[in-house]
Every structure is written in C-alpha cells, then in structure tokens.
Design an enzyme around this catalytic site. Structure first.
Site, mmCIF file in Angstrom:
data_model
loop_
_atom_site.group_PDB
_atom_site.id
_atom_site.type_symbol
_atom_site.label_atom_id
_atom_site.label_comp_id
_atom_site.label_asym_id
_atom_site.label_seq_id
_atom_site.Cartn_x
_atom_site.Cartn_y
_atom_site.Cartn_z
ATOM 1 N N HIS A 32 49.120 52.738 21.162
ATOM 2 C CA HIS A 32 49.096 50.973 21.932
ATOM 3 C C HIS A 32 47.982 51.467 22.873
ATOM 4 O O HIS A 32 48.127 52.750 23.628
ATOM 5 C CB HIS A 32 50.830 50.886 22.118
ATOM 6 C CG HIS A 32 50.138 49.177 23.002
ATOM 7 N ND1 HIS A 32 49.959 49.066 24.390
ATOM 8 C CD2 HIS A 32 50.838 47.761 22.704
ATOM 9 C CE1 HIS A 32 50.525 48.026 24.721
ATOM 10 N NE2 HIS A 32 50.688 46.988 23.127
ATOM 11 N N ASP B 77 56.024 57.116 22.137
ATOM 12 C CA ASP B 77 56.354 55.665 22.221
ATOM 13 C C ASP B 77 57.635 55.159 21.502
ATOM 14 O O ASP B 77 56.897 55.393 20.454
ATOM 15 C CB ASP B 77 55.005 55.097 22.782
ATOM 16 C CG ASP B 77 55.153 54.151 22.610
ATOM 17 O OD1 ASP B 77 55.916 53.129 22.730
ATOM 18 O OD2 ASP B 77 53.898 53.070 22.756
ATOM 19 N N GLN C 15 58.058 50.668 19.050
ATOM 20 C CA GLN C 15 58.939 49.640 17.709
ATOM 21 C C GLN C 15 59.348 50.811 17.362
ATOM 22 O O GLN C 15 59.906 50.432 16.279
ATOM 23 C CB GLN C 15 57.352 50.031 17.058
ATOM 24 C CG GLN C 15 55.780 49.357 17.680
ATOM 25 C CD GLN C 15 56.214 47.458 17.961
ATOM 26 O OE1 GLN C 15 57.250 47.173 16.863
ATOM 27 N NE2 GLN C 15 55.298 46.848 18.961
ATOM 28 N N LYS D 95 61.185 43.739 22.833
ATOM 29 C CA LYS D 95 61.145 43.934 21.402
ATOM 30 C C LYS D 95 62.752 44.283 21.133
ATOM 31 O O LYS D 95 62.578 44.718 19.765
ATOM 32 C CB LYS D 95 60.121 44.697 21.755
ATOM 33 C CG LYS D 95 59.087 44.697 22.108
ATOM 34 C CD LYS D 95 57.912 46.002 21.547
ATOM 35 C CE LYS D 95 56.856 45.863 22.463
ATOM 36 N NZ LYS D 95 55.724 44.719 21.823
ATOM 37 N N CYS E 251 46.114 45.735 20.893
ATOM 38 C CA CYS E 251 46.220 46.780 21.345
ATOM 39 C C CYS E 251 46.272 47.597 21.130
ATOM 40 O O CYS E 251 47.047 48.807 21.630
ATOM 41 C CB CYS E 251 47.417 46.486 22.683
ATOM 42 S SG CYS E 251 47.716 44.714 23.778
HETATM 43 C C1 LIG Z 1 53.289 51.054 20.402
HETATM 44 C C2 LIG Z 1 53.671 50.410 21.755
HETATM 45 N N1 LIG Z 1 53.760 51.275 22.621
HETATM 46 C C3 LIG Z 1 53.928 50.193 23.982
HETATM 47 C C4 LIG Z 1 53.794 48.548 23.881
HETATM 48 C C5 LIG Z 1 53.502 48.142 25.385
HETATM 49 O O1 LIG Z 1 54.906 47.731 25.614
HETATM 50 P P1 LIG Z 1 54.731 46.904 27.089
HETATM 51 O O2 LIG Z 1 53.896 45.568 26.311
HETATM 52 O O3 LIG Z 1 56.444 46.312 26.570
HETATM 53 O O4 LIG Z 1 54.346 47.479 28.009
HETATM 54 C C6 LIG Z 1 54.082 48.083 22.922
HETATM 55 C C7 LIG Z 1 53.456 46.281 22.556
HETATM 56 O O5 LIG Z 1 53.868 46.084 21.525
HETATM 57 C C8 LIG Z 1 53.824 48.877 21.700
HETATM 58 O O6 LIG Z 1 54.054 47.815 20.542
#
Ligand SMILES: Cc1ncc(COP(=O)(O)O)c(C=O)c1O
Length: 405
Positions: free
Chosen positions: A113, A190, A193, A216, A357
């Site tokens: 992401h 990370d 998900q 999430k 993203c």
């Molecule tokens: C794998 C992953 N990393 C990071 C993020 C960023 O999360 P946030 O928007 O809550 O900062 C997301 C959000 O969709 C994500 O799916």
C-alpha cells in the site's frame, strides 16, 4: 462457529437494500463499540494521564484497558502498544524514527500500500538509504527468495505487508521473520489487512514492529496501533513530542518518558482509542479463528463464482486457501468505476474501485493502470450477499451497463 445472523444485529448500518463489500477500505462499527464511546462522552469525559479527580482517573483506566485489549489481540505486552491515528501514521513513525544512515539497506515490496511505500522513497531521498523493492510475478505473488537473499546480504530492515490489500493473498511473514531474526534484521509488518481478520501473534511472526488501523477492525476512525518491541523503543525518535511524552523539562533541556508515552504527545483520541479497545474485545469475543473460517467460506464461494465467468478477470492467485477475503477483478470492456456504480445502483452493493493505493503493484505486476474493482468481506457478510453480488455482476456483464436498464 460464527452466528452471522446474531452478528448482523450488532451493526446498525446493515439494513435491507444494502450489501457492504468494502471492509478492506473501512469496516462497519457494532453497537457495543458505539456504546463504549458514548459512555466516555456521557459519563467520564475528562483527559487521560493528567487529572487526579475521579472522572479523569476513570478515563485513564479505560484508555489503558484499551491498550491491554489490543496487546491481547496480537499477543504483545501492553507497554508495546503505541496509539497512533492509523497504519499510515505508524509507518511514518518507524520510517522517520529509525536512525537510518546513507547506504542502510531497507527492503520493501512492489505489493505494498502507498503507506508502506512512499515513506521509504522519502527516506531514500532524505537519507540516501539503499532501498530495494522486491518484485512480483504477473499474479502479484512476491519473490520470497529475493527477500531472503536481501536479508542474508546485509539488510537493516524489511518492511512488508502481511496481506495484500489488492489481492488478499497472505505473505509468509513467519518465514521472513525467522530469516530476519537469524540475520539480525529488523522486520516491520503492515497488519492493516491481517489483524482484523485472523489470529495474529507477534511472537510467532517474530516481527519488531506491527502496524494496524482501528477503523478496519470494527473500531472508529482516528485510532490505530503500532506494536514496537519493548527493547527497541528507546532507539526510535518519536514523530511528535510535547505534553504527555515528557519526563522532565528545564529551560534548556527536556527528557522523554520511556514506554509508549514517549510516542504519544498531546491529548490523544480518547473516545476512539477506547472504542478500538472495545472493538478488539468484540472480535476476540467472537473468536478470530471463527472470523477467519467464516470469511474463508465466503471467499471460496465468491472466487469460484467469479472465475467461471469468462468476462471477468480475477487478479492474484485463484487458490482461495491462499487468500483473505479480498478479491480484485475487472469486467471485460468496462471501466472499474462504472462497474462499482452499476453494482450500487442495481442492488445497493458497495465495492471499491480504482488503484486501491497500490499503484506500483497495479502498474508493474498486474499491468492495470486503470485499476480494478475490489470486493471484500468481513464477519457480518453472508452467503446470500455473495450470491446477490455475483448475480448482479453477471447481469451487468451481460448488459454492459447497470443491470437495471
Ligand atoms: C495494507 C494496507 N496498509 C496500509 C493502509 C493504510 O491504512 P490507513 O488508511 O488506516 O492509514 C491500508 C488501507 O487501506 C492497507 O490496506
């Protein structure tokens, strides 16, 4: 086993005419979480860690109880949970807080992401780190051997996603963790998900940092968490300093506190953190294994149905066992945004469309600069909802339009 009908009653957003298939973007929030946040505003609306009157002490206790619940969720110690706004902030904290020097090798992947990608590009520009981006094949599967080679060849840090937010595939972070530990390399995972959807154990993964977002995992927006292994906390410079993060201040000096407070300057998102704690409790009450099994069934059914439609191109591995509940696809001859609009118009089906993203993955591995449609499931989705989605999609693919005309 998860009783989905009972679960659905907890979610006020769910009502006839709505099918929410966008939990990978943000999840719905159940009544116990909403009630817990309202309780704060109604009964003990005071600051944390500051006042000595009853309401302030209660606020502090509830805030710290949230830390304990989140620690339990990922098998960490409460002192290893740092409250942040979201996964993005957590990634920024680690990237800018580590004492990275020119030439330090940081390994990330093409699957990330943007939150776990551009922070490293920035450090490359700022500090001239040696950034290695591990590639993926046309399915988006990472070259795991390449990550292991980089670990053996002097990497300082590996920063990678546990579950792809585009493809839903799980990466073998335990394997990577083992190699990192053996070679003295730091590992940032990370978990945006993965933490909301499966049992996570930071000790089993062997990671040094794990980031995730409350919104999430059935919590409110505005609160997230970063696990930082206890003995590493002193090595990391906070993103922000100020009230609450200070041990002592004089005219020309200051000393930061130890523990998570070092990173938590200023009045935090109190209701949101307490709500995120309630969300963790809610998920653990249902059971992470039960949630995972429920989502696996829905994913299998959705994947089987989509892959037999010749007009639909599903991205990523077609083996449902390798995925969490996220499926990205395109419909032949249609723009992904038009498909998402058509699903909403025809049956109130909410899905995400675009690049999610994750532009490097879309452009370099999947070769779909125009993006994809993404459907994602969570504990409150049902098989009839999956069937409604698949049928509406078939109608749209036959007519090439909204399916209602
Ligand atoms: C794998 C992953 N990393 C990071 C993020 C960023 O999360 P946030 O928007 O809550 O900062 C997301 C959000 O969709 C994500 O799916």
């Amino acid at each position: 086993m998860l009783n989905v009908e009972a679960v659905r009653k907890d979610f006020p957003f769910i009502r006839p005419g709505r099918v929410y298939l966008d939990s990978a973007s943000t999840s719905l929030t159940p009544e116990p979480v909403l009630a817990k946040m309202l309780e704060y505003y109604r009964d003990y609306r005071a600051n944390v860690g500051r006042g000595i009157y009853v309401a302030s002490r209660r606020a502090t206790d509830e805030f710290e109880a949230a830390r304990e619940k989140l620690a339990r969720l990922i098998n960490a110690k409460p002192g290893e949970i740092i409250f942040v706004r979201n996964t993005s902030e957590a990634m920024n904290l680690v990237a800018s807080g580590l004492d990275l020097r020119p030439g330090d090798k940081v390994v990330t992947t093409i699957q990330e992401h943007h939150s776990n990608y551009i922070v490293w590009l920035r450090e490359k520009a700022r500090k001239r780190i040696d950034l290695r981006v591990v590639g993926a094949d046309a399915f988006g599967d990472l070259n795991i051997t390449e990550i292991q080679d980089e670990i053996e060849r002097g990497a300082k840090l590996v920063s990678m996603t546990h579950v792809s937010n585009v493809l839903g595939v799980r990466n073998p972070v335990e394997e990577i963790g083992k190699a990192c530990r053996k070679n003295g390399v730091l590992l940032l995972v990370d978990g945006a998900q993965s933490v909301p959807h499966m049992r996570i154990d930071v000790k089993r993964i062997g990671c040094d940092f794990l980031a995730f977002s409350g919104h999430k995992m059935c919590g409110p927006t505005g609160a997230g968490a970063l696990y930082i292994r206890e003995d590493l906390q002193g090595d990391l410079e906070p993103l922000c300093i100020g009230g609450g993060s200070i041990e002592d201040v004089g005219v020309d000096y200051y000393a930061l506190r130890s523990g998570p407070y070092r990173f938590e300057a200023g009045t935090p998102a109190i209701a949101e953190v307490i709500g995120m704690g309630a969300a963790a409790e809610y998920l653990m009450g249902i059971g992470m294994e039960n949630i995972e099994a429920h989502e696996a069934e829905l994913t299998r059914e959705m994947l089987e149905a989509l892959k037999v439609n010749r007009k639909i191109k599903v991205y990523g591995s077609l083996d449902a066992k390798r995925r969490n509940g996220i499926i990205s696809f395109n419909l032949e001859g249609m723009d992904p945004h038009d498909v998402a609009l058509a699903l909403d118009r025809a049956a109130g089906i909410m899905v995400r469309s675009g690049h999610h993203c994750a532009l490097p993955l879309m452009k370099e591995a999947l070769k779909i600069g125009t993006g994809s449609v993404r459907a994602s499931v969570y504990l409150y989705n049902t098989k009839p909802e999956v069937r409604a989605f698949v049928e509406t999609l078939s109608k749209i693919s036959e007519s090439g339009t909204s399916g209602t005309q």
